[in-house]
Every structure is written in C-alpha cells, then in structure tokens.
Design a protein around this motif. Structure first.
Motif, PDB file in Angstrom:
ATOM      1  N   ILE A 150      -1.327   4.856  -4.360  1.00 49.15           N
ATOM      2  CA  ILE A 150      -0.545   3.719  -4.975  1.00 49.15           C
ATOM      3  C   ILE A 150      -1.229   2.748  -5.943  1.00 49.15           C
ATOM      4  O   ILE A 150      -2.261   2.267  -5.585  1.00 49.15           O
ATOM      5  CB  ILE A 150       0.250   2.964  -3.765  1.00 49.15           C
ATOM      6  N   GLN A 151      -0.711   2.705  -7.086  1.00 49.14           N
ATOM      7  CA  GLN A 151      -1.316   1.651  -8.034  1.00 49.14           C
ATOM      8  C   GLN A 151      -0.346   0.671  -8.650  1.00 49.14           C
ATOM      9  O   GLN A 151       0.783   0.948  -8.677  1.00 49.14           O
ATOM     10  CB  GLN A 151      -1.744   2.709  -9.404  1.00 49.14           C
ATOM     11  N   PRO A 278      -1.989  -5.973  -5.998  1.00 47.23           N
ATOM     12  CA  PRO A 278      -2.614  -5.002  -5.148  1.00 47.23           C
ATOM     13  C   PRO A 278      -2.776  -5.537  -3.878  1.00 47.23           C
ATOM     14  O   PRO A 278      -2.430  -4.719  -2.687  1.00 47.23           O
ATOM     15  CB  PRO A 278      -3.961  -4.822  -5.751  1.00 47.23           C
ATOM     16  N   ILE A 281       0.647  -5.152  -1.900  1.00 50.46           N
ATOM     17  CA  ILE A 281       0.891  -3.485  -1.664  1.00 50.46           C
ATOM     18  C   ILE A 281       0.084  -3.121  -0.544  1.00 50.46           C
ATOM     19  O   ILE A 281       0.545  -2.496   0.543  1.00 50.46           O
ATOM     20  CB  ILE A 281       0.487  -2.596  -3.061  1.00 50.46           C
ATOM     21  N   GLN A 282      -1.162  -3.643  -0.396  1.00 52.14           N
ATOM     22  CA  GLN A 282      -1.695  -3.149   0.836  1.00 52.14           C
ATOM     23  C   GLN A 282      -1.453  -3.937   2.118  1.00 52.14           C
ATOM     24  O   GLN A 282      -1.345  -3.166   2.936  1.00 52.14           O
ATOM     25  CB  GLN A 282      -3.512  -3.641   0.648  1.00 52.14           C
ATOM     26  N   THR A 298      -4.867   2.917  -1.936  1.00 52.82           N
ATOM     27  CA  THR A 298      -4.327   1.669  -3.019  1.00 52.82           C
ATOM     28  C   THR A 298      -5.416   1.564  -3.835  1.00 52.82           C
ATOM     29  O   THR A 298      -6.631   1.580  -3.542  1.00 52.82           O
ATOM     30  CB  THR A 298      -3.848   0.598  -2.120  1.00 52.82           C
ATOM     31  N   GLN A 300      -7.569  -0.924  -5.648  1.00 52.04           N
ATOM     32  CA  GLN A 300      -7.950  -2.177  -5.188  1.00 52.04           C
ATOM     33  C   GLN A 300      -9.221  -2.504  -6.201  1.00 52.04           C
ATOM     34  O   GLN A 300     -10.146  -1.759  -6.609  1.00 52.04           O
ATOM     35  CB  GLN A 300      -8.334  -2.222  -3.928  1.00 52.04           C
ATOM     36  N   THR A 345      -6.194   2.970   2.882  1.00 50.95           N
ATOM     37  CA  THR A 345      -5.483   1.787   3.429  1.00 50.95           C
ATOM     38  C   THR A 345      -4.793   1.959   4.899  1.00 50.95           C
ATOM     39  O   THR A 345      -4.854   1.029   5.770  1.00 50.95           O
ATOM     40  CB  THR A 345      -4.392   1.340   2.702  1.00 50.95           C
TER      41      THR A 345
END
Length: 789
Positions: A150-151, A278, A281-282, A298, A300, A345
């Motif tokens: 995931i970016q 970010p 998202i994390q 992820t 980061q 993550t």
C-alpha cells in the motif's frame, strides 16, 4: 361473461369516441390457448362517471371490417366473473446509480472500513492463487512474492493498493466489478464445495460482492489494473462514484505493467484526502488487518542519523590562527537523513492461532497490554478453542483494575471484546451480543469463521450461532474467575472482588441460568467475620447442625448491622448472619433465593423461625401478654399490622419487623433515595409492619401490669408511642416526624430527671434555708455590741 345484443352494440358504438378506448397490446386482456397475447386492439369500458373526454388518436371500431355479431365485448362489471389470467414473471431491475448511492452512503457506518474491505479482497486473491497453484504450478511462474503493498501520496490524495494474487481476465472484470453483489469469492467457494478436493483451504473472506465498492466511500474515482496468469494482456477498469457506467481498456503503458495481480488506485475526494497520509494508512492496517495471513507492506518515510562536517565560522578561524594552533579539529553535527522504503505492518501469525502450550505467560501479558493499551498485567487469562456446532478461538483476560472515568456496570459498550472473522477485525462495539452486561469488564479477542454478519460486516446478526458462542464465552469467563479464587495468593481474589464484585452481584439479577456459577464467587461480611469477607461455601461449612437456612441482615454499614436488635437472639445461639452492606446485595440475594438447598432468610422479616420453638411456653406467654398486645395495637392503630410476642429479642424491649412480602427497612431507605421513585409504589411496597415485644424486658412487664390495672393511663399510652418511634429508628426505618420524636424524648428525660433528682433538690433546699437564719443572728449581735459604744 355477458353477451351484448346488436341493439346494445349499436348504442355503444354511437358513443364510442367518448366512452371507449382501445387497450395497448402491451397490456393484453385476453390470451390465446398458446399463451400469447392478442395483438389486436380490444375495446373495454372505462365506466367513468360524468362526461369524459375522448382519448386523442383513438381509432373507432370498424363496422365494415369486423362483424359485430361475431365479436364479444367485455365490461368491468363482468370482470369478476371471468377467470383470472395466468401470472407473468418478471426479473427485478435495479437502478445502478441508486444502488451505488445506497452502498456508499447507507451500507457502511464508518469510512475507515474501506481499507479493510480492499485488503480482504487482496487477501482472497492471494488465497485463490495459492490454492490453484497446487494443481497448476504455472500460475507462479512469474516468481513474485505473495504480498500486499500500500502506497499513499498525501500531496495528490492518491492511495495505491497492489497485490500479487490471481488477478482477473477481461471477462472476470465484467462479471465481478461490472455486476454489483456478484462475488468472485462466493463463486470460488461454491466451486470448492462441489469439487472432490474441497476442504484444503477455504478461509476466504469476501462473500457479499460489495466490498470493492466501499472504495467509493472515500474515492471520487477508482482505477483497477489487473493481470491474470490466464491472460497475456493487462486490463484497466475505471469507474466514478456518481456514475452508473464504467470503462474497461487494455493497459498499453509499459511503466504500469505488472507481472501478476491487481493494482487499485484510489483518487480520494477532497474531504477525505487525509486518508492518504502514510501514518493513517499504517494505523488502519494495524487496527483492522493486523492478522491477515499475507504480509502487508506500507510505503513509509524512514530516517537514520549521521555526522556531517560543519563550515567553520570565519571569526573563530582567524582567532585560532592568532592563537597559533596548528592542529584544528573539524566540527561536525548530527543530522537525520530521510528516505522512503517498504515497511512490514502486520503480523501474519496471531497469538490465538498458536498452541497454548507454546505461548508463555509473558507473551500473553504483552499481547494484552499492546491490544488494550494497559500498563498493568491481567489477573488471569484463558486461551481456548471450541469445536462442534460453532468453531472459534479466543483469548480472554480479567483486568487487574476496573476502568476509571466511566461506570461500566451500566454501559455494556465497553469495546473490551475485539471480534475477528477469519482474522480480519470486524468490531469492538457490541451491546451484549457476546457477553452479558455484568461481564462487560472481561477483555479479549474472539476469532471465528462461522459468524453471521450483515453485508457491511460491522454488525452481528441475531442467530443461534451467536447464542451458542455467547454461552461458551460466558462459561469460560466463569472458569477463569473461579481459577482466581483457587489461586495460592488470596490477595488476587480480594483485588478482583474490590474491582468487580458489583458486576458479579448484578449477574445474580440478570442471569438466572448461571446462578450456580455466580453464587460460589460471592463474598460478604458476617457477624463472625467483620474484617474479612467470606464465601457462601465457608458460611455453609460453619452452619450449626440444626440450622436449616442462611440468615442475613441488610444495612448501610457493618456497624449498623452489628448493632441491630434483630441479631440479639442469633448471637446468643452463635448463629452466623451475613451482613449485606452494599446497596445491590439485598436484591442479588433475593434473586438467588437459595444456595446448596439452603434458603436465604432475612432476619428483619416477620415469622422468623430459629428452630427452637417451644409450643407450651409460647402458649403461656401469649395468654400472659395477649391482652397487652391488643392494647398496644389499639393505641398504634394503622401504623402497624399487628403486635406480637417476639422470639428474636433478648435485651431490647421491642422491634419493628417488616412484612414477609414487603420491602425491608434497608430496601425502603434505598427506594426513597431514588430520584425517579414513584410515591404510590413506595406506599404499596412498604407493606405491613409487625411490632414485636420482648416479654422479658422490664418496660414490657411494667406496661403489661398497667394494661391490666389502668389501661387508660395517659403516661403509659405516651410510653407506647415513644416505644414505637424508638423501634422505628433501631429497626432501620425513618421516623415519620423526627421533631415530634425529639419532643417526646425531651419530655421523658425531664420526667426521669425530676423523678431521680427532684426530691433531693427539695431536701437540699430545706437544709440550705436554715443556714442564712443562723448567719443573720450572728450578724445582729455585733450590731448590738456596736450600739453600746
């Protein structure tokens, strides 16, 4: 069906333009035997009241082409006589734009779940690939690791989710993303079930076919680029939130080609661009998808420290030259170098899926602190797996201290139970579905594959499976608490009872099915244990051989319970009495009713049986004091239901017992304190009060003598009133008129003081009076002597 004559037909035709219109062939009135509708226009009476306008464009009946006598005309008056036409079957039609609006705005209550749904879809795609690759090794020929990445681009508000799963062909894109509620996972599960090789691994998450559309909760446009090992081409699906259409094209940009899998690109709405950070998202991954079975990376920002040289100040440099220093040390400073990289993550192996024998106590405690943000270790934990009708795994904890800042005993929504379905976090906001209110302090995680959820996967549906799961969780919780009672460290249960004793007592009221599990956990003070609480088991062990019941008294404190007159005879007989000093205690015990076939008996209620009745002696006492009891009852009137000779008093002259089915004095006090109490119910439940007298007490003996000699004596009657008011207070009731009671006490004090000190005071006065006379005589003599001078 009525047939019309030629004359009637002629009359009808003259007014055909105003009264009749042909029915369109799309709504046939009649059918041929073959089931096909008659395509020719049929005439039917509209039967409107008053004049009705002719329908524009209506074609009149053609007399030349259609013979009237051979035609049959139908009217609505005869419709009920006709046989009903066969029903037609239609397919439901959905307005796609409206359906999308429902999914986006009504299906999910929390926008945060969009990432959970999309990660779950990616996990399913990886699961399918892993399963299919067992029989078709060519699917993994690209050698790409099975993971999810995931970016987030916070500057442009874009989130990209990429998985290396099975991907989709062009036709699968149409079937799965072009048809709402069409679940590729559901199809795959069905194929597994029908396959002979089913059962290898069916731990797939998606089943409703709407999880993908949760992306539109936060996105104004979604782009899905996917490559299936079954296809040589990569296709791109694009759709917008407010559109009822989508596009599919072939990917031609070499920079965007992927070896296998699916890449979702979410172009966030203006108000939801905060999701593209970010850190956020994390946080969402750790909350909802921490235990997905595939690694989630992820993008980061990271940093490392390093020393760099600093340019020297010219002024300091010239000074150093003047000082003649030859060796100069270079000056440096520490800086943080920033860079971006992938960071793992999630944890692919949750602790509850491990063998309990392989997990240490430290690991359980660490998981508890990390999951529930606690700093103290739990009092107990339980790790178990249940199988049979319902299969689930769970770890439960008993906290070491009660939550502060809120009253959890009346709030079951404590977020203490985290529910996972197939290792995906669903919710921690329950209203008694998994645990009853009185066990809301229990913390833990529950993971099941069988739970029925609603489409949004946020709410448990009421079902037999949920009820079975709840029953087993409650049973395990009681086993865990019972383990604390048997701990070598006795302070553990003392600490538990101080924090959660009220919750357990509430269980006596709310959960009749588990009374046998709750009762051994209860603790109370008693007449023989005022410092340390005892259990009901300890009380039963200490009971006298002839004792049949468990006795208790409810009061506001241990001191009040200890000094109540109801205890006098029981203490003489060395019978232990439980002290119920918590407001909830009395209600809890009344709901419990009995323990080990021993009934709970309130010693403040009428008709107390201590098992030592002597009928002959009681008969004699009733004959002796029967008249006095009637005399006292006549004086007190409706304030008491009856006056009886007591078998529970030894030192007090009287006591006021509560009715057998009414409130006790303690309960009456508590109900009066309720802010929303109903005065009418208070008056009703106050019930009858029984005035009991002690025939051995001097005051009662004196009143008995007065009753026989002078029953109308005013002072004796006033003494009865004072006895009643005093019994109210000593028995735990509130006097009706405290000021009036105070006046009676002052009056009795005055009479007592006059009786004891009045005669002495008069005698003292008589002795003092002659002294001044002697003094006066002595004073006169010097006066006479002075006159001689």
């Amino acid at each position: 069906m009525h047939r019309l004559s030629r004359r009637s037909v002629s009359a009808i035709l003259r007014n055909a333009a105003t009264r009749y219109r042909p029915l369109s062939s799309t709504f046939p009135l009649d059918h041929h035997a073959s089931g096909q509708s008659d395509t020719t226009n049929r005439w039917c009476s509209v039967l409107t009241t008053g004049g009705s306008n002719a329908i524009g464009g209506t074609k009149l009946f053609n007399m030349k082409n259609e013979p009237v006598g051979g035609r049959r005309f139908e009217s609505t008056a005869a419709a009920s006589d006709a046989s009903a036409p066969p029903a037609e079957k239609f397919e439901y039609q959905a307005e796609v734009s409206r359906l999308m609006d429902l999914i986006v705005n009504s299906l999910y209550s929390n926008k945060d779940v969009f990432l959970r749904e999309l990660i779950s879809n990616a996990s399913d795609a990886l699961d399918k690939l892993r399963f299919l690759s067992v029989t078709d090794t060519q699917l993994l020929k690209d050698g790409v690791d099975l993971d999810i990445r995931i970016q987030a681009d916070k500057d442009n508000g874009i989130i990209t989710i990429t998985d290396s799963g099975i991907g989709m062909t062009r036709q699968e894109l149409v079937d799965c993303l072009g048809t709402i509620a069409q679940s590729g996972t559901a199809k795959f599960l069905k194929a597994l079930k029908e396959s002979k090789d089913a059962g290898a691994d069916s731990n797939l998450i998606g089943q409703f076919g709407v999880g993908f559309y949760s992306a539109f909760l936060v996105s104004e446009r979604v782009e899905v680029s996917t490559k299936s090992p079954k296809s040589d081409k990569q296709y791109v699906w694009e759709g917008e939130a407010n559109s009822s259409s989508y596009t599919i094209r072939e990917e031609t940009d070499p920079a965007k080609l992927i070896p296998r899998g699916t890449r979702l690109t979410l172009y966030l709405k203006h108000d939801d661009k905060g999701y593209a950070h970010p850190e956020r998202i994390q946080k969402l991954v750790k909350n909802y998808s921490l235990f997905v079975s595939f690694p989630i990376y992820t993008w980061q920002e990271k940093g490392y420290t390093k020393e760099v040289e600093v340019d020297e100040d010219p002024a300091e440099a010239s000074k150093d030259e003047q000082d003649g220093k030859t060796e100069k040390k270079k000056k440096t400073k520490t800086v943080v170098e920033r860079y971006w990289d992938w960071e793992l993550t999630n944890e692919t192996q949750p602790i509850w899926l491990r063998n309990p024998k392989e997990v240490t106590t430290e690991e359980y405690n660490e998981f508890y602190k990390k999951t529930f943000n606690e700093y103290l270790e739990p009092l107990a934990s339980s790790h178990f797996t249940t199988e049979g009708e319902v299969e689930f795994r769970s770890i439960l904890y008993v906290p070491s201290i009660a939550a502060t800042g809120k009253d959890d005993i009346v709030n079951p929504k404590t977020k203490n139970i985290r529910l996972y379905v197939k290792r995906v976090f669903i919710s921690d906001d329950f209203d008694g579905e998994l645990f009853p209110r009185y066990l809301s302090f229990i913390k833990g995680v529950v993971d099941s594959n069988d739970l029925p959820l609603n489409v949004s996967r946020e709410i448990l549906q009421e079902s037999r499976i949920v009820r079975i799961m709840r029953k087993r969780l409650v049973r395990k919780a009681f086993d865990m608490i019972l383990g604390i009672t048997m701990s070598e460290d006795k302070d553990d249960y003392v600490k538990f009872w101080e924090n959660f004793g009220k919750h357990i007592k509430l269980g006596c009221i709310e959960d009749r099915e588990n009374h046998k599990r709750i009762a051994p956990l209860l603790r109370f003070f008693s007449s023989q244990s005022e410092e340390d609480m005892i259990s009901l088991d300890e009380y039963v062990e200490n009971m006298k051989p002839e004792q049949k019941d468990i006795y208790y008294i409810a009061a506001d404190s241990v001191a009040s319970a200890r000094n109540t007159p109801f205890l006098e005879k029981l203490i003489e007989k060395d019978i232990e009495v439980l002290f119920l000093v918590d407001p909830i205690d009395e209600v809890a015990i009344q709901n419990l009713k009995s323990y080990k076939e021993k009934n709970f008996v309130d010693i403040s209620k009428e008709d107390l049986d201590l098992g030592d009745k002597n009928e002959e002696k009681e008969k004699e006492i009733k004959q002796e004091f029967g008249q006095t009891c009637d005399w006292i009852k006549k004086r007190l009137g409706d304030r008491v239901a009856s006056v009886q000779v007591s078998n529970r008093l030894s030192t007090s002259p009287c006591v006021l017992a509560s009715g057998k089915f009414g409130w006790s004095a303690n309960m009456e006090r508590l109900m009066k304190a309720q802010t929303v109490g109903d005065p009418s119910s208070l008056e009703f439940m106050r019930s009858r009060r029984v005035f009991e007298i002690n025939p051995e007490h001097p005051i009662i003996k004196t009143l008995n003598a007065v009753c026989k000699s002078n029953p109308n004596d005013e002072e004796a009657l006033r003494a009865i009133d004072l006895l009643y008011d005093t019994a109210l207070i000593s028995s735990g009731f509130t006097p009706e008129s405290p000021a009036q009671l105070g006046g009676k006490i002052y009056e009795m004090m005055n009479m007592a003081l006059l009786g004891k000190w009045g005669a002495s005071a008069d005698g003292f006065q008589q002795q003092v009076n002659p002294v001044p006379e002697t003094v006066e005589a002595e004073v006169i003599e010097p006066a006479e002597a002075g006159s001689k001078k």
